[in-house]
Design a protein around this motif. Structure first.
Motif, PDB file in Angstrom:
ATOM      1  N   ALA A  17      22.494 103.835   1.073  1.00 55.46           N
ATOM      2  CA  ALA A  17      22.332 103.381  -0.313  1.00 55.46           C
ATOM      3  C   ALA A  17      21.034 103.927  -0.909  1.00 55.46           C
ATOM      4  CB  ALA A  17      22.356 101.864  -0.379  1.00 55.46           C
ATOM      5  N   THR A  18      19.947 103.836  -0.143  1.00 57.48           N
ATOM      6  CA  THR A  18      18.671 104.368  -0.618  1.00 57.48           C
ATOM      7  C   THR A  18      18.720 105.897  -0.733  1.00 57.48           C
ATOM      8  OG1 THR A  18      17.450 102.515   0.342  1.00 57.48           O
ATOM      9  CG2 THR A  18      16.199 104.513  -0.117  1.00 57.48           C
ATOM     10  N   GLU A  19      19.386 106.537   0.230  1.00 60.53           N
ATOM     11  CA  GLU A  19      19.523 107.992   0.174  1.00 60.53           C
ATOM     12  C   GLU A  19      20.298 108.429  -1.072  1.00 60.53           C
ATOM     13  OE1 GLU A  19      21.495 111.570   2.860  1.00 60.53           O
ATOM     14  OE2 GLU A  19      20.854 109.694   3.827  1.00 60.53           O
ATOM     15  N   HIS A  20      21.317 107.634  -1.443  1.00 62.43           N
ATOM     16  CA  HIS A  20      22.079 107.942  -2.651  1.00 62.43           C
ATOM     17  C   HIS A  20      21.196 107.838  -3.895  1.00 62.43           C
ATOM     18  CE1 HIS A  20      25.383 108.088  -5.518  1.00 62.43           C
ATOM     19  NE2 HIS A  20      24.945 106.947  -6.050  1.00 62.43           N
ATOM     20  N   PHE A  21      20.321 106.830  -3.915  1.00 58.91           N
ATOM     21  CA  PHE A  21      19.410 106.689  -5.063  1.00 58.91           C
ATOM     22  C   PHE A  21      18.474 107.897  -5.161  1.00 58.91           C
ATOM     23  CE2 PHE A  21      14.941 105.439  -5.935  1.00 58.91           C
ATOM     24  CZ  PHE A  21      15.026 105.383  -7.314  1.00 58.91           C
ATOM     25  N   HIS A  35      20.272 107.106  -9.545  1.00 57.88           N
ATOM     26  CA  HIS A  35      20.956 105.952 -10.151  1.00 57.88           C
ATOM     27  C   HIS A  35      20.174 104.703  -9.741  1.00 57.88           C
ATOM     28  CE1 HIS A  35      24.988 108.374 -10.158  1.00 57.88           C
ATOM     29  NE2 HIS A  35      24.137 108.776 -11.098  1.00 57.88           N
ATOM     30  N   PRO A  36      19.599 103.951 -10.683  1.00 54.75           N
ATOM     31  CA  PRO A  36      18.563 102.976 -10.327  1.00 54.75           C
ATOM     32  C   PRO A  36      19.048 101.633  -9.791  1.00 54.75           C
ATOM     33  CG  PRO A  36      18.853 103.031 -12.693  1.00 54.75           C
ATOM     34  CD  PRO A  36      19.750 104.090 -12.142  1.00 54.75           C
ATOM     35  N   VAL A  37      20.271 101.208 -10.147  1.00 50.58           N
ATOM     36  CA  VAL A  37      20.659  99.820  -9.877  1.00 50.58           C
ATOM     37  C   VAL A  37      21.834  99.781  -8.906  1.00 50.58           C
ATOM     38  CG1 VAL A  37      21.463  97.651 -10.874  1.00 50.58           C
ATOM     39  CG2 VAL A  37      19.857  99.089 -12.144  1.00 50.58           C
ATOM     40  N   ILE A  38      21.686  98.932  -7.873  1.00 47.33           N
ATOM     41  CA  ILE A  38      22.775  98.680  -6.935  1.00 47.33           C
ATOM     42  C   ILE A  38      23.148  97.208  -7.004  1.00 47.33           C
ATOM     43  CG2 ILE A  38      22.204 100.525  -5.310  1.00 47.33           C
ATOM     44  CD1 ILE A  38      20.858  98.332  -3.569  1.00 47.33           C
ATOM     45  N   GLN A  39      24.333  96.905  -6.516  1.00 46.17           N
ATOM     46  CA  GLN A  39      24.819  95.527  -6.449  1.00 46.17           C
ATOM     47  C   GLN A  39      25.300  95.262  -5.033  1.00 46.17           C
ATOM     48  OE1 GLN A  39      27.331  93.506  -9.594  1.00 46.17           O
ATOM     49  NE2 GLN A  39      28.912  93.876  -8.059  1.00 46.17           N
ATOM     50  N   THR A  60      26.659  98.610  -3.621  1.00 45.75           N
ATOM     51  CA  THR A  60      27.454  99.438  -4.524  1.00 45.75           C
ATOM     52  C   THR A  60      26.580  99.951  -5.657  1.00 45.75           C
ATOM     53  OG1 THR A  60      29.410  98.077  -4.076  1.00 45.75           O
ATOM     54  CG2 THR A  60      29.496  99.517  -5.991  1.00 45.75           C
ATOM     55  N   CYS A  61      26.615 101.246  -5.897  1.00 41.10           N
ATOM     56  CA  CYS A  61      25.888 101.833  -7.031  1.00 41.10           C
ATOM     57  C   CYS A  61      26.639 101.476  -8.313  1.00 41.10           C
ATOM     58  CB  CYS A  61      25.789 103.347  -6.866  1.00 41.10           C
ATOM     59  SG  CYS A  61      25.026 104.175  -8.289  1.00 41.10           S
ATOM     60  N   LEU A  62      25.958 100.865  -9.269  1.00 39.84           N
ATOM     61  CA  LEU A  62      26.605 100.450 -10.510  1.00 39.84           C
ATOM     62  C   LEU A  62      26.765 101.592 -11.507  1.00 39.84           C
ATOM     63  CD1 LEU A  62      25.054  96.913 -11.119  1.00 39.84           C
ATOM     64  CD2 LEU A  62      27.329  97.495 -10.289  1.00 39.84           C
ATOM     65  N   ALA A  63      26.181 102.745 -11.207  1.00 36.02           N
ATOM     66  CA  ALA A  63      26.342 103.885 -12.101  1.00 36.02           C
ATOM     67  C   ALA A  63      27.594 104.693 -11.765  1.00 36.02           C
ATOM     68  CB  ALA A  63      25.109 104.780 -12.028  1.00 36.02           C
ATOM     69  N   CYS A  64      27.887 104.840 -10.460  1.00 34.28           N
ATOM     70  CA  CYS A  64      29.016 105.682 -10.075  1.00 34.28           C
ATOM     71  C   CYS A  64      29.983 105.018  -9.104  1.00 34.28           C
ATOM     72  CB  CYS A  64      28.512 106.988  -9.460  1.00 34.28           C
ATOM     73  SG  CYS A  64      27.588 106.750  -7.912  1.00 34.28           S
ATOM     74  N   GLY A  65      29.627 103.794  -8.618  1.00 34.42           N
ATOM     75  CA  GLY A  65      30.530 103.078  -7.732  1.00 34.42           C
ATOM     76  C   GLY A  65      30.446 103.476  -6.279  1.00 34.42           C
ATOM     77  N   THR A  66      29.516 104.326  -5.904  1.00 26.95           N
ATOM     78  CA  THR A  66      29.370 104.735  -4.509  1.00 26.95           C
ATOM     79  C   THR A  66      28.920 103.552  -3.660  1.00 26.95           C
ATOM     80  OG1 THR A  66      28.813 107.001  -5.129  1.00 26.95           O
ATOM     81  CG2 THR A  66      28.156 106.275  -2.926  1.00 26.95           C
ATOM     82  N   VAL A  67      29.573 103.372  -2.505  1.00 27.22           N
ATOM     83  CA  VAL A  67      29.208 102.312  -1.575  1.00 27.22           C
ATOM     84  C   VAL A  67      28.380 102.922  -0.452  1.00 27.22           C
ATOM     85  CG1 VAL A  67      30.049 100.572   0.048  1.00 27.22           C
ATOM     86  CG2 VAL A  67      31.269 100.978  -2.103  1.00 27.22           C
TER      87      VAL A  67
END
Length: 627
Positions: free
Chosen positions: A596-600, A605-609, A578-585
């Protein structure tokens, strides 16, 4: 021939009863001691005298060296204060306390003989601490302190014993504090100097040796050379061996070839396994001899029992008392990197309870001169303390750890830490690859990147705890191992036909064995991680700060997470982030889409959870750090 048969019989007994202990889920050291005690009273079993020279020179150096080269010099240095307080202060505290107790309980015994038995029973054993502590899964800091203590405390005890026996032989009760102090200072300083010198020589040689067999042969010589060189100048051979082993183990990645490191680890683990377990069998085999000698003593059986029991209780109580004095008055431990806080008092109690004695105690007892008062009683005291602490504390150590809620290292934490380290190493490798200038008509750069990525993906896949489908790395391991079995069968058919040179066949089989061993290790680790199921809270390495991780604290996990792009494309994901900046899974890099990497890359957005159940960790794409 009789000696050869006896050695073979002992080796077979060690292997058989160690395997039986594993099958019964019992500590092998305790079973071997019990077997040795029973065997010592059986007719036809020869009487084996455990000579101190055989143990102190033949067994102690290789056992200490095998433990030292596998110990972390970094962890050792980080815990040097508690280690030194235990290996020096606790030994002295126990020596004086037990000496006073024995002097009070045995009428007419000299102070020198009393302090001699105090020094004998003072040091916990490196073999016992390693064999039992690692088996039950003690916390890493506890194991590090126990190993460090047991590697160094023999030196303190043997110096104290040497002083006491000298007084017994000379027949004088006059002790020069200055002589004892200087003797100890030289034993420690001289041992360090000799160990460092041996390390320097071996390091110089290893930088010029590429042959694995020659390097292994050098390794076998090191502990004995260090021990003898130190003893020749009246320094501590124990400290010399430990220092040489710690330094050589720490520098092994830059001094040895990969094959030499693998061979050294394998060989020393095998040597340590056989010697450790043989030691415990030998301890048990001394029972009949000791009881016969005690039977000729002038003291009543009741008084002998009281003295032995009181000494056993004394070594346990004195250690616990000293541990809490040292914790609250001397050490005052700081933040534990694994816990993120000061270690609780339960760690202190656990270290205090893990004071098992071993073969050094029994061997040192035989060093006490024959003219010492109640020598046979002193030998029985040493045997009682060894057997008593191993059975009392060794059997109950796991139960005590569970009752105190002391958790072993979490394999899920280790999985995340391993993946983070590999990711950072890969980043450095990619930077080096980009710097290199070379013609690449075959597209090898892409192949290399793909292989490194697959290694990293496999490390991240071990984090999943609730995944039902087989991971890509798990599927690869299963299929590839089946293929290797088929390859090996075909190679063996070719070998049996006798049409290919045997050394060529051996090289091919070795290649298959190396690849299969790597797959088997990964498979075993994956099985451990699948059974963990606990919260993963790996923290950033000490000293590293990431502003992005600080700016994006943990967020809420989606109730029913899914990768919408995988659903739209009909793809199967492996794990979700989950992207912690916008909530995208998005799906992880092991998944076909790597969304997830493609979204970054698209959003920066640097941090995922992790969006996986049971996982509470975050990852920074920019700095390659976890929190």
């Amino acid at each position: 021939m009789e000696i050869a048969l006896l050695l073979v019989a002992m080796a077979v007994a060690v292997l058989a009863f160690t395997a039986l202990a594993g099958w019964l889920d019992l500590p092998a050291p305790l079973m071997l001691i019990a077997v040795g005690v029973v065997a010592s009273f059986l007719p036809g079993v020869p009487e084996i005298h455990l000579e101190p020279e055989i143990v102190l020179f033949g067994m102690l150096p290789p056992l200490l060296y095998a433990t030292a080269i596998q110990s972390s010099l970094v962890d050792f240095n980080a815990n040097r204060r508690p280690i030194l307080l235990l290996s020096i202060g606790l030994v002295a505290f126990t020596t004086v306390g037990i000496g006073a107790l024995v002097h009070e309980l045995l009428p007419g015994i000299s102070w020198a003989a009393s302090f001699a038995i105090g020094a004998v029973v003072a040091p916990p054993d490196a073999v016992a601490a390693t064999a039992i502590g690692r088996r039950i899964g003690l916390p890493r800091r506890v194991v590090t302190i126990l190993e460090g203590e047991s590697l160094l405390n023999d030196a303190t005890a043997l110096v104290a014993l040497r002083t006491a026996t000298a007084v017994i032989v000379l027949g004088s009760e006059e002790l020069s504090v200055w002589e004892v102090g200087l003797d100890f200072v030289w034993a420690a300083a001289g041992g360090v100097l000799v160990g460092a010198a041996v390390f320097a020589v071996v390091a110089w040689v290893r930088q010029r040796v590429a042959d694995t067999q020659l390097d292994t042969g050098i390794s076998f010589v090191v502990p004995f050379a260090a021990y003898l060189a130190a003893e020749a100048v009246h320094a501590s051979g124990v400290i010399a061996v430990v220092i040489a082993g710690l330094l050589l183990g720490h520098k092994a990645p830059v001094l040895q070839t990969a094959q030499s490191r693998i061979a050294e680890r394998t060989n020393w683990r095998t040597i340590a396994f056989m010697l450790e377990n043989a030691v415990f069998l030998l301890i048990g085999l001394q029972a009949k001899r000791l009881f016969e000698e005690v039977g000729r003593a002038e003291l009543s059986a009741g008084r002998i029992v009281v003295v032995c029991a009181a000494t056993l209780i004394g070594v346990v109580v004195l250690r616990l008392v000293y541990m809490f004095i040292a914790r609250y008055a001397l050490v005052r431990p700081g933040r534990d990197p694994d816990l993120g806080r000061k270690p609780p008092w339960t760690y202190t109690f656990l270290i205090g309870w893990a004071g098992m004695r071993g073969v050094v105690t029994l061997a040192a007892a035989f060093v006490i001169p024959a003219r010492a008062e109640y020598r046979e009683i002193l030998l029985l005291i040493a045997f009682t303390v060894v057997a008593g602490t191993l059975f009392l504390q060794g059997l109950s150590l796991g139960w005590v750890a569970r009752r105190l809620h002391v958790q072993p290292p979490d394999p899920m934490d280790d999985a995340l830490a391993r993946a983070t380290v590999l990711q950072q190493a890969s980043k450095a490798a990619y930077e080096k690859l980009d710097e290199m200038e070379f013609d690449d008509p075959y597209g090898m750069a892409d192949v290399i990147r793909q292989q490194v990525d697959q290694r990293n993906f496999a490390a991240w896949e071990r984090l999943g705890t609730t995944r039902e489908q087989e991971t890509p790395s798990g599927l690869y391991s299963r299929v590839r191992r089946a293929m290797i079995d088929a390859e090996r069968r075909r190679v063996l058919e070719i070998r049996d036909a006798g049409k290919v040179p045997s050394d060529v066949v051996a090289d091919v089989l070795t290649m298959l064995d190396v690849e299969e061993s790597m797959l088997e290790i990964a498979h075993r680790e994956l099985e451990e991680h699948e059974g963990a199921g606990r919260e993963t809270t790996v923290r950033r390495p000490r000293g590293e700060v990431c502003d992005d991780l600080s700016a994006y604290p943990p967020g809420e996990r989606p109730a029913e997470p899914q990768c919408d792009r995988c659903v739209a494309d009909g793809l199967q994901w492996v794990a979700l982030r989950t992207c912690l900046a916008c909530g995208t899974v998005g799906c992880c890099d092991s998944s076909p889409g790597q969304h997830a990497t493609e979204h970054f890359r698209d959003s920066e957005h640097p941090v995922i959870q992790s969006a996986e159940p049971g996982e509470e960790w975050r990852w920074c794409y920019k700095h390659h750090l976890t929190a």
